[in-house]
Design a protein around this motif. Structure first.
Motif, PDB file in Angstrom:
ATOM      1  N   LEU A 173       0.827  -1.212   0.000  1.00 60.72           N
ATOM      2  CA  LEU A 173       0.000   0.000   0.000  1.00 60.72           C
ATOM      3  C   LEU A 173       0.859   1.258   0.000  1.00 60.72           C
ATOM      4  N   GLU A 174       1.948   1.261   0.735  1.00 56.19           N
ATOM      5  CA  GLU A 174       2.845   2.430   0.746  1.00 56.19           C
ATOM      6  C   GLU A 174       3.421   2.678  -0.645  1.00 56.19           C
ATOM      7  N   ARG A 175       3.853   1.632  -1.323  1.00 59.06           N
ATOM      8  CA  ARG A 175       4.385   1.779  -2.688  1.00 59.06           C
ATOM      9  C   ARG A 175       3.304   2.236  -3.653  1.00 59.06           C
ATOM     10  N   PHE A 176       2.114   1.658  -3.519  1.00 59.42           N
ATOM     11  CA  PHE A 176       1.032   1.997  -4.436  1.00 59.42           C
ATOM     12  C   PHE A 176       0.536   3.424  -4.220  1.00 59.42           C
ATOM     13  N   ARG A 177       0.538   3.888  -2.968  1.00 59.22           N
ATOM     14  CA  ARG A 177       0.166   5.296  -2.712  1.00 59.22           C
ATOM     15  C   ARG A 177       1.115   6.234  -3.441  1.00 59.22           C
ATOM     16  N   ALA A 178       2.393   5.904  -3.420  1.00 59.60           N
ATOM     17  CA  ALA A 178       3.396   6.732  -4.106  1.00 59.60           C
ATOM     18  C   ALA A 178       3.219   6.685  -5.625  1.00 59.60           C
ATOM     19  N   ALA A 179       2.546   5.652  -6.128  1.00 56.88           N
ATOM     20  CA  ALA A 179       2.327   5.509  -7.566  1.00 56.88           C
ATOM     21  C   ALA A 179       1.092   6.262  -8.052  1.00 56.88           C
ATOM     22  N   LEU A 180       0.311   6.816  -7.116  1.00 57.49           N
ATOM     23  CA  LEU A 180      -0.896   7.548  -7.505  1.00 57.49           C
ATOM     24  C   LEU A 180      -0.564   8.975  -7.932  1.00 57.49           C
ATOM     25  N   ARG A 181      -1.297   9.441  -8.932  1.00 58.09           N
ATOM     26  CA  ARG A 181      -1.265  10.861  -9.276  1.00 58.09           C
ATOM     27  C   ARG A 181      -2.079  11.612  -8.223  1.00 58.09           C
TER      28      ARG A 181
END
Length: 129
Positions: A56-64
């Motif tokens: 989730l931490e990595r995916f949050r960083a992948a969000l615009r």
């Protein structure tokens, strides 16, 4: 043609997908600030709590900016349930919310799947930022 493109989406649809990743969620590192929506459906049961938080931490960083992570999965009424056949873990709403908080995610909306058979686990959607 053979393979996933012919079986599931056809050549035209497959060409429109910018990238395909054949990798476990524990190792996947999406490009920062690339996605408006990341949809995760019926796979979190195969992640440990630590791998789930890290993902989730990595995916949050992948969000615009303004993007969402949407999770749709089974939820127990209380506690967790481990399936001895595939080692999956189905978590409670409370446990999922604790994991979201540990990952720094805010719940923007949550909803229970309607018209789902009562003999199965409850299914919930969570829209996170």
């Amino acid at each position: 043609s053979s393979g996933i493109n012919a079986e599931y989406g056809g050549e035209e649809l497959f060409r429109r997908v910018s990238a395909q990743h054949c990798i476990g969620l524990q190792a996947f590192r999406p490009e920062p600030a690339r996605y408006d929506v990341i949809w995760i459906q019926w796979v979190i049961i195969y992640l440990s709590d630590a791998d789930f938080v890290a993902m989730l931490e990595r995916f949050r960083a992948a969000l615009r900016p303004g993007g969402y992570i949407v999770i749709k999965d089974n939820v127990t009424n209380s506690g967790s349930m481990v399936d001895p056949d595939d080692s999956s873990i189905t978590r409670s709403d409370y446990q999922l919310k604790q994991i979201f908080a540990r990952a720094g995610c805010d719940i923007m909306k949550e909803q229970v799947q309607r018209n789902f058979p009562r003999e199965l686990f409850k299914v919930k959607f969570y829209a996170l930022q």
